[in-house]
Design a protein around this motif. Structure first.
Motif, PDB file in Angstrom:
ATOM      1  N   GLY A  45       0.782  -1.223   0.000  1.00  0.00           N
ATOM      2  CA  GLY A  45       0.000   0.000   0.000  1.00  0.00           C
ATOM      3  C   GLY A  45       0.815   1.276   0.000  1.00  0.00           C
ATOM      4  N   ASP A  46       2.155   1.190   0.079  1.00  0.00           N
ATOM      5  CA  ASP A  46       3.019   2.370   0.069  1.00  0.00           C
ATOM      6  C   ASP A  46       3.502   2.668  -1.342  1.00  0.00           C
ATOM      7  N   THR A  47       4.134   3.835  -1.483  1.00  0.00           N
ATOM      8  CA  THR A  47       4.798   4.199  -2.731  1.00  0.00           C
ATOM      9  C   THR A  47       6.301   4.080  -2.535  1.00  0.00           C
ATOM     10  N   LEU A  48       6.942   3.291  -3.361  1.00  0.00           N
ATOM     11  CA  LEU A  48       8.397   3.123  -3.304  1.00  0.00           C
ATOM     12  C   LEU A  48       9.039   4.141  -4.221  1.00  0.00           C
ATOM     13  N   ARG A  49       9.974   4.940  -3.681  1.00  0.00           N
ATOM     14  CA  ARG A  49      10.672   5.960  -4.459  1.00  0.00           C
ATOM     15  C   ARG A  49      12.149   5.560  -4.565  1.00  0.00           C
ATOM     16  N   ILE A  50      12.594   5.262  -5.787  1.00  0.00           N
ATOM     17  CA  ILE A  50      13.981   4.848  -6.013  1.00  0.00           C
ATOM     18  C   ILE A  50      14.748   6.015  -6.622  1.00  0.00           C
ATOM     19  N   PRO A  51      15.720   6.602  -5.888  1.00  0.00           N
ATOM     20  CA  PRO A  51      16.509   7.713  -6.442  1.00  0.00           C
ATOM     21  C   PRO A  51      17.589   7.193  -7.378  1.00  0.00           C
ATOM     22  N   LEU A  52      17.743   7.853  -8.508  1.00  0.00           N
ATOM     23  CA  LEU A  52      18.742   7.489  -9.509  1.00  0.00           C
ATOM     24  C   LEU A  52      19.694   8.664  -9.721  1.00  0.00           C
ATOM     25  N   SER A  53      20.993   8.370  -9.717  1.00  0.00           N
ATOM     26  CA  SER A  53      21.999   9.360 -10.067  1.00  0.00           C
ATOM     27  C   SER A  53      22.473   9.056 -11.490  1.00  0.00           C
ATOM     28  N   ILE A  54      22.268  10.015 -12.399  1.00  0.00           N
ATOM     29  CA  ILE A  54      22.579   9.811 -13.812  1.00  0.00           C
ATOM     30  C   ILE A  54      23.733  10.728 -14.203  1.00  0.00           C
ATOM     31  N   SER A  55      24.838  10.141 -14.620  1.00  0.00           N
ATOM     32  CA  SER A  55      25.984  10.915 -15.098  1.00  0.00           C
ATOM     33  C   SER A  55      26.124  10.708 -16.606  1.00  0.00           C
ATOM     34  N   TYR A  56      26.515  11.785 -17.316  1.00  0.00           N
ATOM     35  CA  TYR A  56      26.637  11.711 -18.770  1.00  0.00           C
ATOM     36  C   TYR A  56      27.509  12.865 -19.257  1.00  0.00           C
ATOM     37  N   TYR A  57      27.907  12.777 -20.519  1.00  0.00           N
ATOM     38  CA  TYR A  57      28.669  13.842 -21.170  1.00  0.00           C
ATOM     39  C   TYR A  57      27.748  14.559 -22.152  1.00  0.00           C
ATOM     40  N   ASN A  58      27.667  15.884 -22.003  1.00  0.00           N
ATOM     41  CA  ASN A  58      26.807  16.662 -22.883  1.00  0.00           C
ATOM     42  C   ASN A  58      27.535  16.977 -24.197  1.00  0.00           C
ATOM     43  N   PRO A  59      26.898  17.667 -25.153  1.00  0.00           N
ATOM     44  CA  PRO A  59      27.549  17.930 -26.449  1.00  0.00           C
ATOM     45  C   PRO A  59      28.825  18.755 -26.357  1.00  0.00           C
ATOM     46  N   HIS A  60      29.017  19.510 -25.258  1.00  0.00           N
ATOM     47  CA  HIS A  60      30.262  20.255 -25.071  1.00  0.00           C
ATOM     48  C   HIS A  60      31.403  19.360 -24.587  1.00  0.00           C
ATOM     49  N   GLY A  61      31.080  18.099 -24.229  1.00  0.00           N
ATOM     50  CA  GLY A  61      32.088  17.208 -23.670  1.00  0.00           C
ATOM     51  C   GLY A  61      32.256  17.359 -22.174  1.00  0.00           C
ATOM     52  N   ASP A  62      31.347  18.080 -21.523  1.00  0.00           N
ATOM     53  CA  ASP A  62      31.416  18.268 -20.074  1.00  0.00           C
ATOM     54  C   ASP A  62      30.654  17.153 -19.376  1.00  0.00           C
ATOM     55  N   LEU A  63      31.192  16.681 -18.253  1.00  0.00           N
ATOM     56  CA  LEU A  63      30.533  15.660 -17.455  1.00  0.00           C
ATOM     57  C   LEU A  63      29.450  16.294 -16.589  1.00  0.00           C
TER      58      LEU A  63
END
Length: 434
Positions: A255-273
């Motif tokens: 009966g509860d809501t499960l909240r799973i936090p996600l950390s997403i790392s990526y490189y954008n078009p400038h090449g920055d992390l």
């Protein structure tokens, strides 16, 4: 003699005007003139990009009042001051003050010798500007300390429109079931116009962070997640990638809501992390596990009936239950349905469906299917089928014997039904009191 000496000196002085200067340079055979520019001055162009001094940003056509930063180095031997820049961009780009305005920028401070300085302009982009590389020119006016007058430097450069990367997450099936292992699929989508690469996703557990915070935004520490890190790779614009996880949910979270936090790392078009945080939500429903057993045929008041029981071994009641009897094979039993209401946990629920024939009764063995139809806590309809073989007896002509049998069976059935009803009500009342 003196005239000869003067003539020789005159010839020596005339030789530089007749012959070219000679220097040690690499020439032919791939050793031609250097491809690198060797113009000397006090300022040197380094970079140009959309963004501020501290961060590059992603932009696309239609954006307004966007910062555009040009980076220079003071390569002279003296400090410079009074730095003022003027930017020239191709069609489709204009000053934030409006079309036709000159794009100016002033440096906030002096630039020391050997240090970098920045000019930040503010630009409007036409909505038809495409994602590609464009040329530009910048003019810089400045003065050197302890020197009067203004010096000017020009630099041609290329810059690019990157597009925006917009990352969203969602669960393809946002419902988990307690008391069992769930296979979860999470969609990571790039809804923007710029590609992202090197995408890495980590399911974070805030249990270690509770010591420094008053409350937690997630209860993920109460479940078991077998996987916690996923290497996604590149996600192109308007496409998605998927990750799968195995999650076990204990009974207490029903009966509860499960909240799973996600950390997403990526490189954008400038090449920055870049690292961003997202939360994917699940609703935890109860477990319903039904079993049909003790299927048989009895006769009540001259009518033969298929009887049996249903037991729920889960932790959630089944709602709006129906039992349907259907014939299989060459059986001519007519389909019939009985409403049984709630299918409670750990309490056998009896059912009895009258047997009717299509045409003449056929006695003996019949292949049947019993279908239990019910709804769970989120009102999804679920079907459970149970195949059985029953034996339909031919009615006896002994009225006395039949009367005695009926008089015995009816009280027994009524007593069983009353007992089950009392047990279920007492159990429900006890649960409500607790």
């Amino acid at each position: 003699m003196i005239l000869k000496i003067l003539f020789v000196l005159f010839v020596i002085g005339l030789m530089p005007f007749i012959f070219e200067n000679s220097y040690a340079q690499i020439k032919s055979g791939g050793f031609g003139d250097s491809p690198f520019e060797r113009d000397y001055g006090d300022v040197k162009f380094l970079d140009a990009y959309f963004g501020t001094i501290n961060e590059k940003i992603e932009i696309e056509g239609g954006d307004s009042n966007v910062p555009f930063t040009v980076v220079f180095a003071n390569v002279g031997t003296q400090d410079i001051t009074g730095i003022r820049g003027q930017l020239s961009l191709p069609l489709g780009f204009s000053a934030s003050d409006g079309p036709g305005s000159i794009i100016f920028a002033d440096s906030d401070s002096n630039s020391l010798a050997g240090e970098n300085f920045y000019l930040t302009f503010f630009v409007n982009l036409d909505k038809n500007v495409k994602i590609q590389q464009y040329p530009g020119t910048v003019k810089v006016d400045y003065s050197r300390l302890r020197e009067s007058g203004v010096r000017t430097a020009f630099a041609d450069f290329n810059f690019k429109i990157t597009g925006d990367s917009i990352i969203n997450v969602r669960a393809l099936e946002p419902f988990l079931t307690s008391l069992k292992t769930n296979n979860v699929t999470i969609e990571i989508s790039n809804d923007g116009t710029a590609p992202i690469s090197g995408v890495d996703v980590v399911a974070t557990n805030t249990q270690t962070e509770l010591a420094s915070t008053s409350s937690s935004t997630t209860n993920v520490e109460n479940v078991v997640i077998l996987e916690s890190n996923w290497d996604i790779g590149q996600i192109n614009p308007k496409t998605s990638k998927y990750l799968t996880a195995t999650v076990y949910v204990p009974e207490g979270l029903k009966g509860d809501t499960l909240r799973i936090p996600l950390s997403i790392s990526y490189y954008n078009p400038h090449g920055d992390l870049k690292v961003i945080s997202k939360i994917v939500d699940f609703y935890i429903k109860g477990l319903i596990v039904l079993t049909v057993f003790n299927v048989d045929v009895i006769e009540l008041s001259g009518t033969q009936m298929v009887v049996g029981e249903i037991i729920n071994e889960g932790n959630q009641d089944g709602l709006f239950g129906f039992v349907t009897l259907k014939a299989r094979g060459d059986s001519n039993i007519v389909s019939n349905t009985q409403f049984i209401d709630e299918i409670e946990v750990d309490a056998p629920v009896p059912f009895n469906v009258p047997i009717e024939f299509d045409g003449e009764p056929r006695y003996g063995e019949h292949e049947i299917t019993i279908t239990v139809r019910y709804k769970d806590s989120i009102r999804d309809e679920i079907f459970l089928t149970h195949d059985a073989t029953i034996f339909v007896k031919e009615p006896t002509n002994d009225n006395e014997g039949g009367h005695d049998s009926t008089m015995i069976i009816i009280p027994i059935v009524l007593a069983i039904g009353a007992g089950i009803y009392i047990i279920r009500r007492r159990k429900k009342a006890k649960i409500e009191v607790n």
